[in-house]
Design an enzyme around this catalytic site. Structure first.
Site, PDB file in Angstrom:
ATOM      1  CB  SER A  12      11.254 156.905  -4.543  1.00 15.56           C
ATOM      2  OG  SER A  12      11.688 157.736  -3.423  1.00 15.56           O
ATOM      3  CE  LYS A  13      13.333 149.539  -1.238  1.00 13.92           C
ATOM      4  NZ  LYS A  13      14.554 148.556  -1.524  1.00 13.92           N
ATOM      5  NE  ARG A  14      16.814 158.002  -2.562  1.00 11.00           N
ATOM      6  CZ  ARG A  14      17.088 158.629  -3.502  1.00 11.00           C
ATOM      7  NH1 ARG A  14      17.047 159.956  -3.539  1.00 11.00           N
ATOM      8  NH2 ARG A  14      17.194 158.115  -4.748  1.00 11.00           N
TER       9      ARG A  14
END
Ligand code: GLU
Length: 485
Positions: A252-254
């Site tokens: 994910s982006k994280r």
């Protein structure tokens, strides 16, 4: 109902304009593109902008730019209507309304009569009784005329176990619990994704739907809607999730997932990116890893898409990028390099100098962004400026001592000075000192020469560096080293 196999293959990429193009999203686009191109079919770019709250300004341009960068050209898209009209869902509202009206007329859809609070109370009651909340348990007995101000819900008419086939996942099924009276038109007049995509896929002639596994659980709902609308099912191909390094979660982006255009910014090549994305979840069944776009189009098979999560392997991406860089013709590569390094500390770097440096740089550059970094971290400073160092650094493993080292460097200086300017190249430099170095010990002799030229523990060999910086500079650097000893 199943699709007629003789039909022209049509695939689509249907992103929502939320402003971020995750590599998983781009992989979906790529697979849909490859399948269409392989079959001389049609590839549609459809913008799913029915959730106005999530929409980000400029996102439609961003989507197009991302696809263009990767070379995934579309046949119909936001800039090119099809025979079915616009490819932007917000411009197709009257079409959804028409289909919604048909369902209402058939008694298969109804206006949701409840307020938000009432629905919440039903949900709370279900929670308290530890049973799943199903809207269909609260379906009104008599459907009022739908005036468009209330959300419109599908009346799921057949509460049954659904079975369907997925080309990647095989036979799938889900029970009644997956079916409910879901919203098809919201109170703002926009359709939901669930409703709009089915109508559009139908009207656009889409034969194959490729998308992520997050849609599997909603598939029974989709199927009930296909049935209600009497639309045949398309072929479903569920793509595997892309997992982060430790395989525990979707990337994910994280976890550092970047927008696709950040890779462009960083100096990745689009051809390497699609090669990499193709291998993330698809396996040709052979050891081949390097693919051009044309080879991918030829080789791509839906049946070779893997079921299991695919690992995001950045090392492989870098390796592939390097392999693709190596294939760029020299003159084109020179242009690219020139676009990145034109000067160093204000001194213009000539094409000739850059041309000479290229083979050395090429070995070290996995992505073009590395070039900038190599310049700014001083890694290749010696090409442009005299190195600074302490004289101890010139001595090979202490054992040679200053005196011997001075002797070796003097020998090299004399040998190099004898080489005519016209003959100044790496080969000539090497030949002029090689026998001597072999006799005295290659490390002891070659280390100080290289160090005098670069001031670095690690660098290409002195002959290459000397040939690039030229005779005058090489001689000056050797003289300076000798003067220190
Ligand atoms: N608009 C949906 C999304 O961006 C598309 C899903 C689909 O391909 O059907 O997730």
């Amino acid at each position: 109902m199943s699709e007629n196999n003789d039909k022209k293959i049509v695939t689509r990429f249907a992103p929502s304009p939320t402003g971020f193009m995750h590599i998983g999203t781009m992989r979906t686009a790529l697979f849909a593109y490859l399948w269409a191109r392989k079959n001389n079919g049609t590839f549609i770019l459809r913008i799913e902008d029915t959730d106005k709250e999530r929409e980000v300004a400029g996102a439609i341009e961003h989507i197009q730019e991302s696809l263009k960068w990767l070379g995934l050209e579309w046949d119909f898209g936001p800039d090119k209507n099809g025979p079915f009209g616009s490819c932007i869902q917000s411009q197709r509202l009257s079409i959804y309304k028409e289909y919604a009206d048909k369902l209402v007329q058939k008694g298969l859809a109804y206006g949701d009569p409840y307020t938000k609070e009432e629905t919440e109370a039903f949900r709370a009651q279900a929670d308290a009784e530890k049973r799943p909340f199903l809207f269909r348990n609260h379906r009104p007995e008599k459907f009022e005329n739908w005036d468009g101000t209330r959300p419109l819900r599908l009346k799921v008419s057949e509460i049954k176990r659904y079975k369907w086939h997925d080309v990647v996942r095989g036979d799938l099924e889900a029970g009644e619990e997956a079916l409910d009276d879901f919203v098809i038109i919201k109170s703002d007049g926009f359709p939901t994704y669930n409703f709009a995509h089915i109508i559009d896929d139908h009207l656009m002639g889409v034969t194959h739907i490729m998308r992520g596994d997050e849609f599997i659980s909603s598939t029974p709902k989709f199927l009930s809607l296909y049935d209600a609308l009497e639309i045949p099912y398309p072929i479903f191909a569920t793509l595997p999730p892309i997992l982060r390094d430790d395989k525990t979660k979707k990337l994910s982006k994280r976890d550092g997932a970047k927008d696709i255009l950040d890779y462009r910014e960083d100096g990745f090549l689009p051809q390497a990116m699609i090669n990499f994305l193709a291998l993330t979840g698809w396996n040709p069944g052979t050891p081949q890893e390097f693919f051009t776009k044309e080879e991918l189009i030829k080789t791509f098979e839906l049946t070779k898409i893997q079921k299991a999560g695919a690992l995001f392997n950045e090392t492989k991406l870098l390796w592939l990028n390097h392999e693709h860089i190596k294939l760029i013709p020299k003159d084109k590569l020179l242009e690219i390099f020139k676009g990145i390094i034109t000067s160093y500390n204000g001194t213009v770097i000539s094409d000739e100098a850059l041309g000479k440096m290229m083979p050395v740089l090429l070995e070290r550059v996995q992505k073009f962004g590395d070039l900038k970094e190599m310049l700014s971290n001083g890694e290749i400073e010696y090409f442009f400026a005299k190195p600074t160092y302490k004289k101890e650094g010139l001595v090979w493993k202490d054992e040679s001592g200053f005196e011997n080292t001075k002797q070796y460097l003097t020998k090299a200086l004399n040998a190099f000075e004898k080489i005519a300017l016209n003959d100044w190249n790496a080969e000539a430099l090497k030949n002029s000192i090689w026998d001597y170095a072999t006799e005295k010990g290659r490390g002891a002799v070659l280390w100080p020469i290289r160090y005098a030229l670069t001031g670095k523990e690690k660098s290409p060999d002195s002959f290459i560096v000397g040939s690039i910086i030229g005779k005058i500079e090489t001689v000056e650097r050797l003289k300076y080293a000798i003067s220190l000893l």
